[in-house]
Design a protein around this motif. Structure first.
Motif, PDB file in Angstrom:
ATOM      1  N   ALA A  71       0.827  -1.216   0.000  1.00 16.76           N
ATOM      2  CA  ALA A  71       0.000   0.000   0.000  1.00 16.76           C
ATOM      3  C   ALA A  71       0.859   1.262   0.000  1.00 16.76           C
ATOM      4  CB  ALA A  71      -0.943  -0.005   1.197  1.00 16.76           C
ATOM      5  N   GLY A  72       1.942   1.220  -0.796  1.00 22.46           N
ATOM      6  CA  GLY A  72       2.801   2.390  -0.933  1.00 22.46           C
ATOM      7  C   GLY A  72       3.783   2.594   0.202  1.00 22.46           C
ATOM      8  N   GLU A  73       3.863   1.640   1.122  1.00 16.65           N
ATOM      9  CA  GLU A  73       4.754   1.761   2.278  1.00 16.65           C
ATOM     10  C   GLU A  73       5.713   0.580   2.306  1.00 16.65           C
ATOM     11  OE1 GLU A  73       4.360   2.692   7.073  1.00 16.65           O
ATOM     12  OE2 GLU A  73       2.647   1.935   5.948  1.00 16.65           O
ATOM     13  N   LYS A  74       7.001   0.875   2.535  1.00 19.01           N
ATOM     14  CA  LYS A  74       7.992  -0.191   2.624  1.00 19.01           C
ATOM     15  C   LYS A  74       7.897  -0.877   3.982  1.00 19.01           C
ATOM     16  CE  LYS A  74      11.329   1.639  -0.677  1.00 19.01           C
ATOM     17  NZ  LYS A  74      12.721   2.130  -0.869  1.00 19.01           N
ATOM     18  N   ILE A  75       7.685  -2.193   3.963  1.00 19.46           N
ATOM     19  CA  ILE A  75       7.512  -2.973   5.187  1.00 19.46           C
ATOM     20  C   ILE A  75       8.583  -4.056   5.236  1.00 19.46           C
ATOM     21  CG2 ILE A  75       5.943  -4.420   6.533  1.00 19.46           C
ATOM     22  CD1 ILE A  75       4.836  -1.646   6.232  1.00 19.46           C
ATOM     23  N   LEU A  76       9.235  -4.207   6.387  1.00 20.19           N
ATOM     24  CA  LEU A  76      10.200  -5.287   6.575  1.00 20.19           C
ATOM     25  C   LEU A  76       9.438  -6.584   6.857  1.00 20.19           C
ATOM     26  CD1 LEU A  76      13.249  -6.047   6.923  1.00 20.19           C
ATOM     27  CD2 LEU A  76      12.901  -5.718   9.382  1.00 20.19           C
ATOM     28  N   ILE A  77       9.638  -7.581   6.018  1.00 20.91           N
ATOM     29  CA  ILE A  77       8.997  -8.881   6.184  1.00 20.91           C
ATOM     30  C   ILE A  77      10.005  -9.836   6.836  1.00 20.91           C
ATOM     31  CG2 ILE A  77       7.786 -10.777   5.050  1.00 20.91           C
ATOM     32  CD1 ILE A  77       6.371  -8.059   4.826  1.00 20.91           C
ATOM     33  N   CYS A  78       9.643 -10.375   7.982  1.00 17.63           N
ATOM     34  CA  CYS A  78      10.554 -11.222   8.761  1.00 17.63           C
ATOM     35  C   CYS A  78       9.979 -12.623   8.896  1.00 17.63           C
ATOM     36  CB  CYS A  78      10.757 -10.632  10.157  1.00 17.63           C
ATOM     37  SG  CYS A  78      11.276  -8.907  10.173  1.00 17.63           S
ATOM     38  N   LYS A  79      10.683 -13.613   8.357  1.00 17.10           N
ATOM     39  CA  LYS A  79      10.261 -15.000   8.520  1.00 17.10           C
ATOM     40  C   LYS A  79      11.015 -15.612   9.690  1.00 17.10           C
ATOM     41  CE  LYS A  79       8.753 -16.423   3.904  1.00 17.10           C
ATOM     42  NZ  LYS A  79       9.003 -17.359   2.775  1.00 17.10           N
ATOM     43  N   MET A  80      10.266 -16.192  10.620  1.00 16.27           N
ATOM     44  CA  MET A  80      10.890 -16.855  11.755  1.00 16.27           C
ATOM     45  C   MET A  80      11.341 -18.262  11.355  1.00 16.27           C
ATOM     46  SD  MET A  80       8.577 -15.737  15.046  1.00 16.27           S
ATOM     47  CE  MET A  80       9.935 -16.138  16.161  1.00 16.27           C
ATOM     48  N   TYR A  81      12.278 -18.805  12.122  1.00 16.03           N
ATOM     49  CA  TYR A  81      12.697 -20.190  11.909  1.00 16.03           C
ATOM     50  C   TYR A  81      11.510 -21.127  12.088  1.00 16.03           C
ATOM     51  CZ  TYR A  81      17.702 -19.191  11.805  1.00 16.03           C
ATOM     52  OH  TYR A  81      18.951 -18.738  11.447  1.00 16.03           O
ATOM     53  N   ASP A  82      11.431 -22.120  11.262  1.00 14.36           N
ATOM     54  CA  ASP A  82      10.378 -23.122  11.381  1.00 14.36           C
ATOM     55  C   ASP A  82      10.886 -24.253  12.267  1.00 14.36           C
ATOM     56  OD1 ASP A  82       8.078 -24.563  11.066  1.00 14.36           O
ATOM     57  OD2 ASP A  82       8.568 -25.308   9.061  1.00 14.36           O
ATOM     58  N   ASP A  83      11.105 -23.913  13.511  1.00 22.92           N
ATOM     59  CA  ASP A  83      11.669 -24.853  14.489  1.00 22.92           C
ATOM     60  C   ASP A  83      11.203 -24.414  15.871  1.00 22.92           C
ATOM     61  OD1 ASP A  83      13.364 -26.128  16.406  1.00 22.92           O
ATOM     62  OD2 ASP A  83      14.915 -26.399  14.890  1.00 22.92           O
ATOM     63  N   PRO A  84      10.558 -25.279  16.632  1.00 25.73           N
ATOM     64  CA  PRO A  84      10.018 -24.875  17.943  1.00 25.73           C
ATOM     65  C   PRO A  84      11.067 -24.361  18.918  1.00 25.73           C
ATOM     66  CG  PRO A  84       9.911 -27.268  17.649  1.00 25.73           C
ATOM     67  CD  PRO A  84      10.245 -26.678  16.315  1.00 25.73           C
ATOM     68  N   LYS A  85      12.344 -24.679  18.688  1.00 23.34           N
ATOM     69  CA  LYS A  85      13.405 -24.187  19.575  1.00 23.34           C
ATOM     70  C   LYS A  85      13.697 -22.708  19.336  1.00 23.34           C
ATOM     71  CE  LYS A  85      15.922 -28.568  20.045  1.00 23.34           C
ATOM     72  NZ  LYS A  85      17.221 -29.246  19.798  1.00 23.34           N
ATOM     73  N   PHE A  86      13.314 -22.222  18.140  1.00 26.80           N
ATOM     74  CA  PHE A  86      13.721 -20.867  17.768  1.00 26.80           C
ATOM     75  C   PHE A  86      12.569 -19.985  17.305  1.00 26.80           C
ATOM     76  CE2 PHE A  86      17.297 -23.754  16.674  1.00 26.80           C
ATOM     77  CZ  PHE A  86      18.201 -23.315  17.629  1.00 26.80           C
ATOM     78  N   ASN A  87      11.317 -20.409  17.486  1.00 27.36           N
ATOM     79  CA  ASN A  87      10.238 -19.572  16.947  1.00 27.36           C
ATOM     80  C   ASN A  87       9.213 -19.132  17.987  1.00 27.36           C
ATOM     81  OD1 ASN A  87       8.697 -21.845  17.289  1.00 27.36           O
ATOM     82  ND2 ASN A  87       8.088 -22.063  15.152  1.00 27.36           N
ATOM     83  N   ASN A  88       9.670 -18.932  19.219  1.00 27.44           N
ATOM     84  CA  ASN A  88       8.795 -18.303  20.214  1.00 27.44           C
ATOM     85  C   ASN A  88       8.542 -16.849  19.809  1.00 27.44           C
ATOM     86  OD1 ASN A  88       8.687 -20.573  21.832  1.00 27.44           O
ATOM     87  ND2 ASN A  88      10.348 -19.906  23.177  1.00 27.44           N
ATOM     88  N   LEU A  89       7.311 -16.425  19.939  1.00 30.45           N
ATOM     89  CA  LEU A  89       6.961 -15.065  19.550  1.00 30.45           C
ATOM     90  C   LEU A  89       7.254 -14.118  20.719  1.00 30.45           C
ATOM     91  CD1 LEU A  89       5.794 -13.972  16.863  1.00 30.45           C
ATOM     92  CD2 LEU A  89       3.597 -13.822  18.026  1.00 30.45           C
TER      93      LEU A  89
END
Length: 221
Positions: A23-41
């Motif tokens: 929508a005309g705004e630059k947004i940083l897209i962050c993909k988390m690791y797909d691993d339960p050891k490293f993807n706590n929010l």
């Protein structure tokens, strides 16, 4: 006066980033690791792109006395179970807080280079004491322009002088330390608000062996 380095644990970590125009705004897209050891929010996520943090954590930094920073919107994507074995990315609103090196210029005026232990190391391993931040910048330029000269840098101790801003809650000293330094007051705020999975080190002995050389001893004059 006490300051601590702040460390973001990797129980919630970003694996990959991209910038998209939404929508005309630059947004940083962050993909988390797909691993339960490293993807706590967590409230602050482990990332090489500044601090990726939620609004709760961002407000604490905004209410504190820090060096200037830039804030931009970010989307955090985490794979979550939809049903059975089906998993899809779910999007969460976060922010990127970027502590720009060029905004830390004031911090170099706080350093007493005569009392500090900052050295340029020649290719012959001869050490040259650095007596000002300008000397560091000059040697970096020589590295770029003269292929026959090569200097690396070593910082063992930083002594802050009487110009140090004792009211500062968060600062950094690029070129001389990899650390982000927070005051006791900011440390207490983060802890009282239960900001998840962060830690603090009061001295370099509390930092992992691999990272110790990049975190000098800190003293106040």
């Amino acid at each position: 006066m006490k300051y601590y380095t702040i460390h973001i644990n990797d129980s919630g970590a970003i694996e990959d980033t991209d910038i998209k125009n939404i929508a005309g705004e630059k947004i940083l897209i962050c993909k988390m690791y797909d691993d339960p050891k490293f993807n706590n929010l967590n409230d602050i996520l482990h990332s090489l792109k500044g601090y990726v943090l939620n609004e709760k954590a961002l407000n604490i930094f905004k209410e504190s006395n820090t060096i200037p920073f830039k804030i931009s919107k970010a989307k955090v994507l985490r794979k979550e179970k939809v049903m059975g074995f089906i998993r899809k990315y779910k999007s969460y609103d976060f922010y990127e807080l970027d502590l720009l090196d060029e905004k830390a210029e004031e911090c170099y005026e706080w350093i007493d280079f005569e009392k500090s232990e900052v050295f340029a190391v020649e290719s012959s391993q001869k050490k040259i004491k650095i007596r000002s931040h300008q000397e560091t910048l000059d040697l970096i330029e020589i590295n770029k322009s003269n292929p026959e000269k090569s200097y690396s840098f070593e910082t063992l101790k930083i002594v802050f002088n009487k110009n140090f801003n004792s009211k500062i809650d968060l600062f950094k000293i690029p070129y001389y330390s990899w650390g982000i330094y927070v005051s006791e007051a900011l440390k207490s705020k983060l802890e009282s608000k239960n900001i998840t999975d962060i830690s603090f080190a009061e001295n370099k002995e509390q930092i992992g062996k691999v990272w110790k050389p990049y975190f000098p001893k800190i003293e106040f004059d």
